[in-house]
Write a protein that holds these residues in place. Sequence first.
Motif, PDB file in Angstrom:
ATOM      1  N   LEU A  68      -1.660   3.201   7.606  1.00 31.27           N
ATOM      2  CA  LEU A  68      -2.407   2.749   8.787  1.00 31.27           C
ATOM      3  C   LEU A  68      -1.546   2.844  10.040  1.00 31.27           C
ATOM      4  O   LEU A  68      -2.038   3.116  11.135  1.00 31.27           O
ATOM      5  CB  LEU A  68      -2.894   1.312   8.588  1.00 31.27           C
ATOM      6  N   GLU A  82       0.710   5.144  10.453  1.00 30.71           N
ATOM      7  CA  GLU A  82       0.709   6.574  10.769  1.00 30.71           C
ATOM      8  C   GLU A  82      -0.598   6.981  11.430  1.00 30.71           C
ATOM      9  O   GLU A  82      -0.599   7.742  12.392  1.00 30.71           O
ATOM     10  CB  GLU A  82       0.910   7.393   9.492  1.00 30.71           C
ATOM     11  N   ALA A  83      -1.701   6.454  10.892  1.00 28.26           N
ATOM     12  CA  ALA A  83      -3.004   6.801  11.466  1.00 28.26           C
ATOM     13  C   ALA A  83      -3.050   6.405  12.936  1.00 28.26           C
ATOM     14  O   ALA A  83      -3.493   7.168  13.788  1.00 28.26           O
ATOM     15  CB  ALA A  83      -4.113   6.091  10.693  1.00 28.26           C
ATOM     16  N   SER A  84      -2.565   5.211  13.216  1.00 26.74           N
ATOM     17  CA  SER A  84      -2.610   4.719  14.590  1.00 26.74           C
ATOM     18  C   SER A  84      -1.674   5.514  15.498  1.00 26.74           C
ATOM     19  O   SER A  84      -2.067   5.968  16.574  1.00 26.74           O
ATOM     20  CB  SER A  84      -2.251   3.228  14.605  1.00 26.74           C
ATOM     21  N   SER A  85      -0.444   5.712  15.052  1.00 25.51           N
ATOM     22  CA  SER A  85       0.502   6.505  15.846  1.00 25.51           C
ATOM     23  C   SER A  85      -0.036   7.905  16.069  1.00 25.51           C
ATOM     24  O   SER A  85       0.097   8.458  17.158  1.00 25.51           O
ATOM     25  CB  SER A  85       1.848   6.618  15.135  1.00 25.51           C
ATOM     26  N   ALA A 114      -1.239   6.003  19.688  1.00 24.66           N
ATOM     27  CA  ALA A 114      -1.081   4.582  20.006  1.00 24.66           C
ATOM     28  C   ALA A 114       0.385   4.277  20.231  1.00 24.66           C
ATOM     29  O   ALA A 114       1.251   4.794  19.537  1.00 24.66           O
ATOM     30  CB  ALA A 114      -1.617   3.725  18.865  1.00 24.66           C
ATOM     31  N   GLN A 145       0.376  -1.202  20.674  1.00 26.11           N
ATOM     32  CA  GLN A 145      -1.059  -1.064  20.372  1.00 26.11           C
ATOM     33  C   GLN A 145      -1.284  -1.061  18.868  1.00 26.11           C
ATOM     34  O   GLN A 145      -2.198  -1.708  18.369  1.00 26.11           O
ATOM     35  CB  GLN A 145      -1.605   0.215  21.000  1.00 26.11           C
ATOM     36  N   THR A 146      -0.444  -0.338  18.159  1.00 28.69           N
ATOM     37  CA  THR A 146      -0.561  -0.333  16.701  1.00 28.69           C
ATOM     38  C   THR A 146      -0.391  -1.745  16.159  1.00 28.69           C
ATOM     39  O   THR A 146      -1.155  -2.204  15.312  1.00 28.69           O
ATOM     40  CB  THR A 146       0.516   0.591  16.094  1.00 28.69           C
ATOM     41  N   ARG A 156      -3.521  -3.998  17.390  1.00 27.03           N
ATOM     42  CA  ARG A 156      -4.880  -3.588  17.043  1.00 27.03           C
ATOM     43  C   ARG A 156      -5.059  -3.235  15.573  1.00 27.03           C
ATOM     44  O   ARG A 156      -6.168  -3.225  15.064  1.00 27.03           O
ATOM     45  CB  ARG A 156      -5.295  -2.372  17.893  1.00 27.03           C
ATOM     46  N   VAL A 157      -3.971  -2.912  14.903  1.00 29.99           N
ATOM     47  CA  VAL A 157      -4.124  -2.528  13.491  1.00 29.99           C
ATOM     48  C   VAL A 157      -3.358  -3.475  12.566  1.00 29.99           C
ATOM     49  O   VAL A 157      -3.914  -4.020  11.626  1.00 29.99           O
ATOM     50  CB  VAL A 157      -3.643  -1.072  13.269  1.00 29.99           C
ATOM     51  N   PRO A 179      -4.454  -7.478  12.919  1.00 30.16           N
ATOM     52  CA  PRO A 179      -5.773  -7.707  12.296  1.00 30.16           C
ATOM     53  C   PRO A 179      -5.745  -7.474  10.785  1.00 30.16           C
ATOM     54  O   PRO A 179      -6.386  -8.203  10.035  1.00 30.16           O
ATOM     55  CB  PRO A 179      -6.677  -6.683  12.986  1.00 30.16           C
TER      56      PRO A 179
END
Lengths: 308, 299
Positions: free
Chosen positions: A187, A189-192, A196, A200-201, A204-205, A208
């Motif tokens: 997750l 990696e997905a955000s970066s 992001a 932010q990562t 937001r990820v 949460p």
Amino acid sequence: MHPMIRTSRRRRRSDGAARRVFQLAALFTFVITVLIIGTLAVDAWGFLSKLADTPDGLGSLTAIGWFPRRGLYDIGTLVVGTLIVTGIAMLVAVPLGLGAAIFLSEYARPRLRRYVKPLLEILAGIPSVVLGYFAIAVINPDIVVNLFSNASKAFTLMAAGIGVGILTIPIIASVAEDALRAVPHALREASSGLGAKRSQTTFRVIIPGAISGIVAALILGMSRAIGETMVVAIAAGAVGGGLFQLTPLQPGQTMTGAMAALGFGSDQVAGDNLAFESLYFVGLLLFVMTFLLNYLSDRLVTRFREVY
Amino acid sequence: MTESGKPMNIVNENVVGSDSGLQTIASSERTEVDTDTPPFVFETIDLNVYYGDFRAVRDVNLTVAKNEITALIGPSGCGKSTVLRCFDRMNDLIETARVDGRVLYHGLDLYGPDVDAVEVRRRVGMVFQKPNPFPKSIFDNIAYGPRISGMAKKKADLAVIVERSLRKAALWDEVKDRLSSSALGMSGGQQQRLCIARAIAVDPDVLLMDEPCSSLDPIATTRIEELMKEIKDEYTIVIVTHNMQQAARVSDRTAFFSVEVNEQSDARTGILVEADATEKIFSTPADDRTERYVTGRFG
């Protein structure tokens, strides 16, 4: 049965013995818990029924303050004292504990984390009596009195609260960090990968995703703060009793502090009055409060485990 | 840079540590880059990647052309994923990784001193081996990129982007009635198309795909391959794949990587053997090693 696969009598016997030892240990733990709760409940009931027979009756549970030797058992004084100390402790421990957890999990290089995490656990290992003295020797005169000129010079609920907060930081930091780190790397990696920034990562990820674990950390920390005794016994003042009051800048009494005072015998309570027995009543109340919090956190932790 | 102004924005004008916002390159540099910009989206020049002391790939010189699908193939450990992850600076996330040599993106060195990796990744999207949707709703997954980049904030604007992205990823009809349900409830193939839609949503220039079908069944794989062909007019795609048939089916160009084993130290280093038009790689490759690999006689 074929002789090769038949269980030998000796092995069966040793297996059975091991089983009985563990069974006994489990049973013992369970019985002790039940006994404690039972004693608390019975004696709390005894206290209440005896109190009802006194001239003031159960009305003494709401009086001007907590003065057990004088027959004034205002439970509100203790509950408010506990809430003030716990509230201040959480104000100190939540930002610092969560901040440290986020730093360690998301920002710190692995090498730094290797050194800082044990350091945090050392903080968790400081005996609370040391922090109690730290609270009266440093926190109250150097911090509380400096910030608030009207604060009591020797003992304040605030100094006790800050002391308890310091003790609570490592619990929150450690449990929350585990929760944050449990969020899958995929997750991050997905955000970066979507452009992001690290912050932010994180917000937001990762947070949460770890939220139930973080909430569990906060509740665990809170039940630790509510149950902390030594720091308040030393730094909150009002050992013999205290008037009902709402300001954290004055001495005050908490549930744990009152119980310690009664239990120490420093209050010379053993005798025919009900002071000693009120201890069980306060104890039961405290038990119910921390039990509820622990139960809640247990539920949240279970849910948290199911997320991924 | 006439066809799109995008790539220029990844450089921070004020060099020191700002990681925010769009910054544009000084105009003098822009013209300098423009004059001899090749038609390549990526060009690596003597690219070496190290993990600590271990050299993962050696001296890779590779070009990726615009609006083509370039496949990187080769045996395990040949460094194809490592090279792919240089194109959006994803290796930055690995503590010990170090990159040597140059990776030009429209002529601009991605590892130059004042390039912002965050800005690079907004232009170069990535689809990973295992579908990795966020544990959020389908809508929020797609809206994530536009939200963080500030591309769109209002729900209505986001809704437009979400629909467009899902349509491009051929997923709209399947999920339009459950945009607010969790993305984790979708099938693996749907999740991977969601990840493609999520990458598309920020309107990137390039899509990098790291074995995007390796965890999918053949039907889902076919859908993703069709999707890649449909969207290649708008994007440049680089795909790493273990599956040679897949490379042959979808790609325009293929780069074959291999592993070189050092006799003394037993260290295994990835090298680029050759890169050429896909038909050529699979019919008459220039190098024996490529031929052995594509014909299944890999030694």
